[in-house]
Design an enzyme around this catalytic site. Structure first.
Site, mmCIF file in Angstrom:
data_model
loop_
_atom_site.group_PDB
_atom_site.id
_atom_site.type_symbol
_atom_site.label_atom_id
_atom_site.label_comp_id
_atom_site.label_asym_id
_atom_site.label_seq_id
_atom_site.Cartn_x
_atom_site.Cartn_y
_atom_site.Cartn_z
ATOM 1 N N LYS A 182 -61.107 27.451 77.126
ATOM 2 C CA LYS A 182 -59.667 27.741 77.239
ATOM 3 C C LYS A 182 -59.572 29.157 77.782
ATOM 4 O O LYS A 182 -59.710 30.133 77.043
ATOM 5 C CB LYS A 182 -59.022 27.643 75.856
ATOM 6 C CG LYS A 182 -57.531 27.300 75.859
ATOM 7 C CD LYS A 182 -56.628 28.211 76.665
ATOM 8 C CE LYS A 182 -56.190 29.444 75.913
ATOM 9 N NZ LYS A 182 -55.483 30.420 76.795
ATOM 10 N N GLU A 257 -65.637 38.928 69.794
ATOM 11 C CA GLU A 257 -65.789 40.182 70.548
ATOM 12 C C GLU A 257 -64.388 40.723 70.724
ATOM 13 O O GLU A 257 -63.622 40.212 71.538
ATOM 14 C CB GLU A 257 -66.429 39.924 71.923
ATOM 15 C CG GLU A 257 -67.875 39.529 71.883
ATOM 16 C CD GLU A 257 -68.778 40.601 71.319
ATOM 17 O OE1 GLU A 257 -68.358 41.764 71.233
ATOM 18 O OE2 GLU A 257 -69.904 40.261 70.924
ATOM 19 N N CYS A 291 -62.528 46.219 77.524
ATOM 20 C CA CYS A 291 -62.691 46.396 76.079
ATOM 21 C C CYS A 291 -63.503 47.662 75.817
ATOM 22 O O CYS A 291 -63.382 48.280 74.765
ATOM 23 C CB CYS A 291 -63.366 45.188 75.479
ATOM 24 S SG CYS A 291 -64.821 44.714 76.376
ATOM 25 N N GLU A 392 -55.745 50.496 70.152
ATOM 26 C CA GLU A 392 -56.146 50.133 71.518
ATOM 27 C C GLU A 392 -54.897 49.991 72.389
ATOM 28 O O GLU A 392 -53.988 49.225 72.055
ATOM 29 C CB GLU A 392 -56.913 48.813 71.483
ATOM 30 C CG GLU A 392 -57.504 48.459 72.824
ATOM 31 C CD GLU A 392 -58.237 47.130 72.802
ATOM 32 O OE1 GLU A 392 -57.684 46.152 72.266
ATOM 33 O OE2 GLU A 392 -59.350 47.079 73.336
HETATM 34 P P1 NAD Z 1 -55.612 37.909 73.493
HETATM 35 O O1 NAD Z 1 -56.247 37.998 72.159
HETATM 36 O O2 NAD Z 1 -54.138 37.953 73.564
HETATM 37 O O3 NAD Z 1 -56.024 36.543 74.197
HETATM 38 C C1 NAD Z 1 -57.362 36.159 74.370
HETATM 39 C C2 NAD Z 1 -57.443 34.656 74.482
HETATM 40 O O4 NAD Z 1 -57.049 34.083 73.250
HETATM 41 C C3 NAD Z 1 -56.513 34.054 75.534
HETATM 42 O O5 NAD Z 1 -57.169 32.970 76.155
HETATM 43 C C4 NAD Z 1 -55.355 33.565 74.709
HETATM 44 O O6 NAD Z 1 -54.645 32.489 75.293
HETATM 45 C C5 NAD Z 1 -56.053 33.094 73.448
HETATM 46 N N1 NAD Z 1 -55.203 33.040 72.261
HETATM 47 C C6 NAD Z 1 -54.093 33.773 71.984
HETATM 48 N N2 NAD Z 1 -53.578 33.400 70.780
HETATM 49 C C7 NAD Z 1 -54.387 32.425 70.288
HETATM 50 C C8 NAD Z 1 -54.400 31.665 69.091
HETATM 51 N N3 NAD Z 1 -53.468 31.819 68.151
HETATM 52 N N4 NAD Z 1 -55.389 30.770 68.909
HETATM 53 C C9 NAD Z 1 -56.351 30.596 69.832
HETATM 54 N N5 NAD Z 1 -56.397 31.282 71.004
HETATM 55 C C10 NAD Z 1 -55.420 32.190 71.219
HETATM 56 O O7 NAD Z 1 -56.302 39.036 74.363
HETATM 57 P P2 NAD Z 1 -56.036 39.389 75.908
HETATM 58 O O8 NAD Z 1 -54.736 40.092 75.990
HETATM 59 O O9 NAD Z 1 -56.251 38.202 76.778
HETATM 60 O O10 NAD Z 1 -57.250 40.377 76.196
HETATM 61 C C11 NAD Z 1 -57.202 41.716 75.841
HETATM 62 C C12 NAD Z 1 -57.955 41.967 74.570
HETATM 63 O O11 NAD Z 1 -59.272 41.463 74.666
HETATM 64 C C13 NAD Z 1 -58.121 43.435 74.270
HETATM 65 O O12 NAD Z 1 -57.885 43.673 72.902
HETATM 66 C C14 NAD Z 1 -59.564 43.708 74.604
HETATM 67 O O13 NAD Z 1 -60.131 44.790 73.967
HETATM 68 C C15 NAD Z 1 -60.193 42.442 74.241
HETATM 69 N N6 NAD Z 1 -61.471 42.261 74.936
HETATM 70 C C16 NAD Z 1 -62.629 42.408 74.210
HETATM 71 C C17 NAD Z 1 -63.854 42.300 74.820
HETATM 72 C C18 NAD Z 1 -65.115 42.471 74.038
HETATM 73 O O14 NAD Z 1 -66.116 41.917 74.437
HETATM 74 N N7 NAD Z 1 -65.148 43.200 72.956
HETATM 75 C C19 NAD Z 1 -63.922 42.015 76.178
HETATM 76 C C20 NAD Z 1 -62.737 41.881 76.897
HETATM 77 C C21 NAD Z 1 -61.515 42.002 76.243
#
Ligand code: NAD
Length: 504
Positions: A182, A257, A291, A392
Site C-alpha cells: 500500500k 521505521e 526521515c 519533526e
Molecule cells: P504517514 O504516516 O502519514 O503515511 C505513511 C503511510 O501510511 C502512507 O502510505 C499512508 O497512507 C499510510 N497510513 C496512514 N494512516 C494509516 C492507518 N491508519 N493505517 C494504515 N496505514 C496508514 O507518513 P508520510 O506523511 O507519508 O511520511 C512522512 C513520515 O514518514 C515522516 O514522519 C518521516 O519521518 C517518516 N519516514 C520515516 C522513514 C524512516 O525510515 N525512519 C523514512 C521515510 C519517512
C-alpha cells in the site's frame, strides 16, 4: 511509459492476482505535481476493505508456490527487475520528480537506491540461509534455516517513492513471501511503475499485489487482516504507533521505521566550511523531507557567529523551483497540507522567541505560486525544549542551538524522543569517537551530514524512531523471515538431550 491518454491523465487500477483492476467501490483519487498543482499525473483506485481482501486472498493463494521456487530463481527475478530499472532510470527519475517534487539529481539517486538493492538482493539469493550447529549427542545433525513468514503487508511513505518500496519488497520477495503493498497516496504512480517492472521481470501472479488508496481506508484493513502475518511500515510516528497497537492486539509481527529529529553537532575544532556544506545538504536536500534530514544544528558557541555567517551566505544562493529545472537546488514541499504544517512551525518558533534568520514564508512569487514552495528557513537562539527543536517538521526548516562544549552538544542532540541519525563535525579523532560512543541514534556520521545511507548497511533508529528492526544490509531478512531449527537424529534410538549426554 505514457501517463496520458488523448491528452488526459490516465486512470490506474490495483494489481491483484496479476490483473490491473479498478477499486470495487469505483472511487478514484488524483496524484498532483507538487511543483504545479494543476498538473494531474493520473487517477488512482481509491481502495477499501474489499480490495484489500482480494489482494490478500491473491497473495495467500500465490505464496506456497513462490516459497517452493528455489531461492536463486527468485533472485533472478529481482536481478531482472534491477536491470529494467537501470534501463528506465531516467524516465523513472523524471516521473518521480513530477510526482514527488525532489530535484532530478536526487530522484536519480532514489531510483539508483532501488537498483542497488536489486543487485544486493540478487546476490543474497545464493548466500547461506542458516547455520549448522554441533549437537551434544552422537549421530544427530542440527541446523537452522530462515523461512518466509507468509503474506507480508508493506505500507510506505511518499518521500522515497522508489527506494523505500524496494527496501521492503525485494528482501520480502526474495525470502519467499507474497506481498501486498500500500504505497503513499501522494506517490502511487511511481509505485505502480515498480510493480509493473517486477511483474515484467517474471514475478508470478499474486506474489506481489498493490492497492492504492488512503491510509485509513486501504492501509488500516491491511494491518488488521488476519491472513497478513507481518506489517512493515515506514511513515510518521503517529500512524506507526497506531499500527503497532493493532498488531500488538492481533499478535502480528510489525516493524516500524518512523521519523527523526536529526542533528549535526559542530565542534569548536570543526572544518566550518565542510560543516556548512553538510548543514545545507542535510537540511535542505529533498526540501528537508527525509526521515534522516538534518533539522537541528548544535554549534559550539566559540564558532557560532562564524558558522552562522557562512551558513546564511550560502542559503541566500539556494534556488527554489521545479526539480526538473537543472538550476533548481530546492524543490517543493509534497502537498498543500504539508506546506501549511511547515509554516505553522515557523509561527510556533516565532511565538517561542526563537530568532528567524532567513525564510519563514511560503514562496508564492511568480511561477512558485503554482506549487507548494517554502523558502529555506533558519531559526537561531533556539533552546532545546522548544517545539521546533523537539518535533519533526519534515520541511526546509533548520534550528540552530548553541552548545557550551562537546558534552553539552551531545546531551542536547540526545534530548529528543527520536533516535534515527546524528552527526558530529570535528577534526579530532578522539573527540569524534568520544561522541560516537555517546550519541543515541541508529545511524551516526562523522564529518558528514545526517543523510546518506547506503543499502548494504543496516538502516533504522532507536528510541521513538522504531521498534528495534533494521532494514537493508545484513539485517534486511530479519524483518521478513522466521527461523526454523531442525534436529535430525540418525542414531536409530531414542536419545534424550541433557540426559543421555556422555561424559568425558
Ligand atoms: P504517514 O504516516 O502519514 O503515511 C505513511 C503511510 O501510511 C502512507 O502510505 C499512508 O497512507 C499510510 N497510513 C496512514 N494512516 C494509516 C492507518 N491508519 N493505517 C494504515 N496505514 C496508514 O507518513 P508520510 O506523511 O507519508 O511520511 C512522512 C513520515 O514518514 C515522516 O514522519 C518521516 O519521518 C517518516 N519516514 C520515516 C522513514 C524512516 O525510515 N525512519 C523514512 C521515510 C519517512
Amino acid at each position: 511509459m505514457e501517463h496520458r491518454e488523448n491528452g488526459e491523465p490516465r486512470t490506474y487500477g490495483n494489481l491483484i492476482a496479476g490483473e490491473w483492476r479498478a477499486a470495487r467501490g469505483g472511487g478514484t483519487f488524483d496524484s498532483l505535481n507538487p511543483a504545479r498543482r494543476s498538473e494531474v499525473l493520473g487517477h488512482f483506485a481509491r481502495s477499501g476493505e474489499l480490495d484489500v481482501e482480494d489482494a490478500v486472498s491473491a497473495a495467500v493463494a500465490a505464496q506456497p508456490g513462490w516459497q517452493r521456487t528455489p531461492m536463486p530463481l527468485r533472485a533472478e527475478v529481482i536481478a531482472r527487475a534491477g536491470r529494467l530499472m537501470e534501463e528506465r532510470k531516467e524516465e523513472l527519475a523524471r516521473l518521480m520528480t513530477r510526482e514527488m517534487g525532489k530535484v532530478l539529481t536526487e530522484a536519480r539517486g532514489d531510483v539508483q537506491e532501488g537498483i542497488d538493492m536489486a543487485k544486493y538482493m540478487a546476490g543474497q539469493g545464493r548466500m547461506p540461509v542458516g547455520e549448522v550447529v554441533p549437537s551434544e549427542l552422537r549421530d544427530k545433525r542440527c541446523f537452522t534455516e530462515r523461512v518466509p513468514i507468509g503474506v507480508v503487508g508493506c505500507i510506505t511513505p511518499w518521500n522515497f517513492p522508489m527506494a523505500i518500496p524496494c527496501w521492503k519488497l525485494m528482501p520480502a520477495l526474495l525470502a519467499g513471501n507474497a506481498v501486498v503493498l500500500k504505497p503513499a497516496e501522494d506517490t502511487p504512480l511511481v509505485a505502480i511503475r515498480l510493480a509493473e517492472i517486477l511483474t515484467e521481470a517474471g514475478l508470478p501472479e499474486g506474489v506481489l499485489n498493490l492497492v492504492t488508496g488512503l491510509g485509513e481506508e486501504a492501509g488500516a484493513p491491511l494491518v488488521a487482516h488476519p491472513r497478513v502475518r507481518a506489517i512493515s511500515f515506514t511513515g510518521s510516528m503517529e500512524v506507526g504507533n497506531q499500527i503497532a497497537a493493532t498488531c500488538g492486539k492481533l499478535g502480528k509481527r510489525v516493524s516500524l521505521e518512523l521519523g527523526g529529529k536529526n542533528a549535526i553537532v559542530v565542534g569548536a575544532d570543526a572544518d566550518l566550511e565542510l560543516a556548512v556544506d553538510g548543514a545545507l545538504w542535510g537540511g535542505f536536500g529533498t526540501t528537508g523531507q527525509r526521515c534522516t534530514a538534518t533539522s537541528r544544528l548544535i554549534v559550539d558557541q566559540s564558532v557560532l557567529g562564524d558558522f552562522q555567517e557562512r551558513l546564511l551566505g550560502r542559503v541566500a544562493r539556494l534556488r527554489l523551483g521545479d526539480g526538473l529545472d537543472p538550476a533548481t537546488d530546492v524543490g517543493p514541499v509534497i502537498n498543500a497540507k504539508q506546506l501549511r504544517r511547515v509554516h505553522s512551525y515557523t509561527e510556533i518558533g516565532r511565538q517561542a522567541s526563537a530568532r528567524l534568520l532567513v525564510g519563514g514564508k511560503v514562496a508564492d512569487e511568480g511561477e512558485l505560486g503554482e506549487g507548494n514552495f517554502y523558502w529555506p528557513t533558519i531559526f537561531t537562539d533556539v533552546r532545546p525544549e522548544m517545539r521546533i527543536a523537539q518535533e519533526e517538521i519534515f520541511g526546509p526548516t533548520l534550528s540552530v542551538l548553541p552548545a557550551q562544549d562537546l558534552a553539552d552538544a551531545v546531551r542536547i542532540a540526545n534530548g529528543t524522543r527520536y533516535g534515527l541519525s546524528l552527526s558530529v563535525y570535528t577534526k579530532d579523532i578522539s573527540r569524534a569517537l568520544w561522541a560516537v560512543d555517546r550519541l543515541e541514534a541508529g545511524i551516526v556520521y562523522v564529518n558528514a551530514p545526517t543523510i546518506g545511507a547506503e543499502i548494504q548497511l543496516p538502516f533504522g533508529g532507536v528510541k521513538g524512531t522504531g521498534n528495534g528492526h533494521r532494514e537493508a544490509g545484513s539485517t534486511a531478512f530479519d524483518e521478513f523471515t522466521e527461523w526454523k531449527t531442525v534436529y535430525i537424529d540418525y542414531s536409530g534410538r531414542l536419545q534424550r538431550a541433557q540426559i543421555d549426554t556422555e561424559q568425558g
